[in-house]
Design an enzyme around this catalytic site. Sequence first.
Site, PDB file in Angstrom:
ATOM      1  N   ASP A   1      -4.976  -7.218   6.018  1.00 30.60           N
ATOM      2  CA  ASP A   1      -6.366  -6.750   5.719  1.00 30.60           C
ATOM      3  C   ASP A   1      -6.994  -7.496   5.447  1.00 30.60           C
ATOM      4  OD1 ASP A   1      -7.802  -4.466   5.149  1.00 30.60           O
ATOM      5  OD2 ASP A   1      -7.409  -4.081   2.721  1.00 30.60           O
TER       6      ASP A   1
ATOM      7  N   LYS B   1       3.571 -15.682   3.529  1.00 32.91           N
ATOM      8  CA  LYS B   1       3.405 -16.264   1.960  1.00 32.91           C
ATOM      9  C   LYS B   1       5.749 -16.829   1.422  1.00 32.91           C
ATOM     10  CE  LYS B   1       1.601 -17.712  -1.628  1.00 32.91           C
ATOM     11  NZ  LYS B   1       0.677 -19.722  -1.551  1.00 32.91           N
TER      12      LYS B   1
ATOM     13  N   ASP C   1      -2.441 -18.435   2.334  1.00 30.09           N
ATOM     14  CA  ASP C   1      -3.439 -18.874   1.779  1.00 30.09           C
ATOM     15  C   ASP C   1      -4.302 -20.519   2.920  1.00 30.09           C
ATOM     16  OD1 ASP C   1      -1.013 -20.078   1.540  1.00 30.09           O
ATOM     17  OD2 ASP C   1      -1.543 -20.659   0.064  1.00 30.09           O
TER      18      ASP C   1
ATOM     19  N   ASP D   1     -10.565  -8.981   7.919  1.00 31.61           N
ATOM     20  CA  ASP D   1     -11.717  -8.864   7.838  1.00 31.61           C
ATOM     21  C   ASP D   1     -12.548  -9.844   7.711  1.00 31.61           C
ATOM     22  OD1 ASP D   1     -12.088  -6.123   7.037  1.00 31.61           O
ATOM     23  OD2 ASP D   1     -12.420  -5.940   5.742  1.00 31.61           O
TER      24      ASP D   1
ATOM     25  N   TYR E   1       0.996  -1.234  -0.332  1.00 29.57           N
ATOM     26  CA  TYR E   1      -0.192   0.351   0.285  1.00 29.57           C
ATOM     27  C   TYR E   1       0.961   1.289   0.381  1.00 29.57           C
ATOM     28  CZ  TYR E   1      -3.551  -3.508   1.456  1.00 29.57           C
ATOM     29  OH  TYR E   1      -4.414  -3.986   1.544  1.00 29.57           O
TER      30      TYR E   1
END
Length: 354
Positions: A245, A189, A221, A249, A140
């Site tokens: 992020d 990852k 994942d 959620d 970001y």
Amino acid sequence: MKITIIPGDGIGKEVINQAVKMLKKVESKYGCNFEFNEALLGGAAIDATGNPIPEETIHKCKNSEAVILGAVGGPKWDSHPGDLRPEKGLLSLRKELGVFANLRPAILFPQLKSASTLKEEVLGDGLDIMIVRELIGGAYFGEKKRIDIDGGQRAYDTIDYCTRDIERIAKKAFEVARKRDKKLTLIDKANVLETSRLWREVVTKISEDYKDIELNYMYVDNAAMQLIKNPKQFDVILTENMFGDILSDEASMLTGSLGMLPSASVGEGSIGLYEPIHGSAPDIAGLDKANPIGAIMSTAMMLRYSFNMEDAAKDVEAAVSRIIDKGYRTGDIMEQGMKIVGTEQMGDLIAEKV
Ligand code: NAD
């Protein structure tokens, strides 16, 4: 105790009014003195000044000990270019305040088990996960660009982390784990991303100073799947900005409603930024339908982390729990047989219980 209040856009103002109501009650009960100072951010700031984060807002926030924010954004500003969007204001504020660690609890109140999408046997006696998300680095904030090429365009975003960025948040996460069940899961990852491999090396090294904490690793994942399959295996999750992020959620939805959950963003400095995790919910803005509990629980985190007022924080959390016990619900968590109330009334009921 100086607090900058940023209502923001959409339901932001409605839920922040309830948070302030609660803090006024805390003031009178605990004999403390909060100095409130309001500031503009996001769409409201664009409308008033043409800038999603006016200088005056930065100045006010930097001159306070805590900032409480509602939410920013909405369809009115969706077509604005990147630098003139409400979200730019929020990202810049986090960066300006140097709040690199975002603490997002995913707590399922046992009374609201049926609001969760998970089966009763998966939830057991409730959920209590703390996600520690890196907030001011990664994709970001890394270099991003669009380039015209033959037949269209090319675009890239860069994930960029250095040892120091990882060390400082890893220490925060280990400290948080130490006050909880002493279990930390690093989510990355590392099978494909070089940044993830650096995260693993650095976090493993830091863990030598925290031998009482059990550290384990999980690919993102798999983590997305495990959060649904067996969320109770997690205590504290540490992860980079974009994975955090998304996973936070997901974790929050396990608890039933976005409207219930708070967050705290802290750094090495003394200013903390507190905000409910939900957005500006344009679909219900101005209708007295927003659940103010996320904003109210954010004030509890502020009392705990910025002002060291543990008793008052617990008092606020207990008041929320008692009101849920009594069957009061906003629309987002409504169940049969319960009493539906609006934003204002929910705020009044909780403040009365403190
Ligand atoms: P959202 O969180 O605003 O809403 C998602 C859904 O949840 C909506 O149906 C909404 O009505 C409901 N909801 C959210 N908060 C609620 C509450 N307190 N009580 C009851 N219901 C609630 O997410 P979105 O629709 O993806 O985004 C809307 C706007 O908010 C966008 O402009 C987005 O960029 C912005 N946003 C801001 C933040 C922030 O300021 N931190 C975070 C997320 C999204």
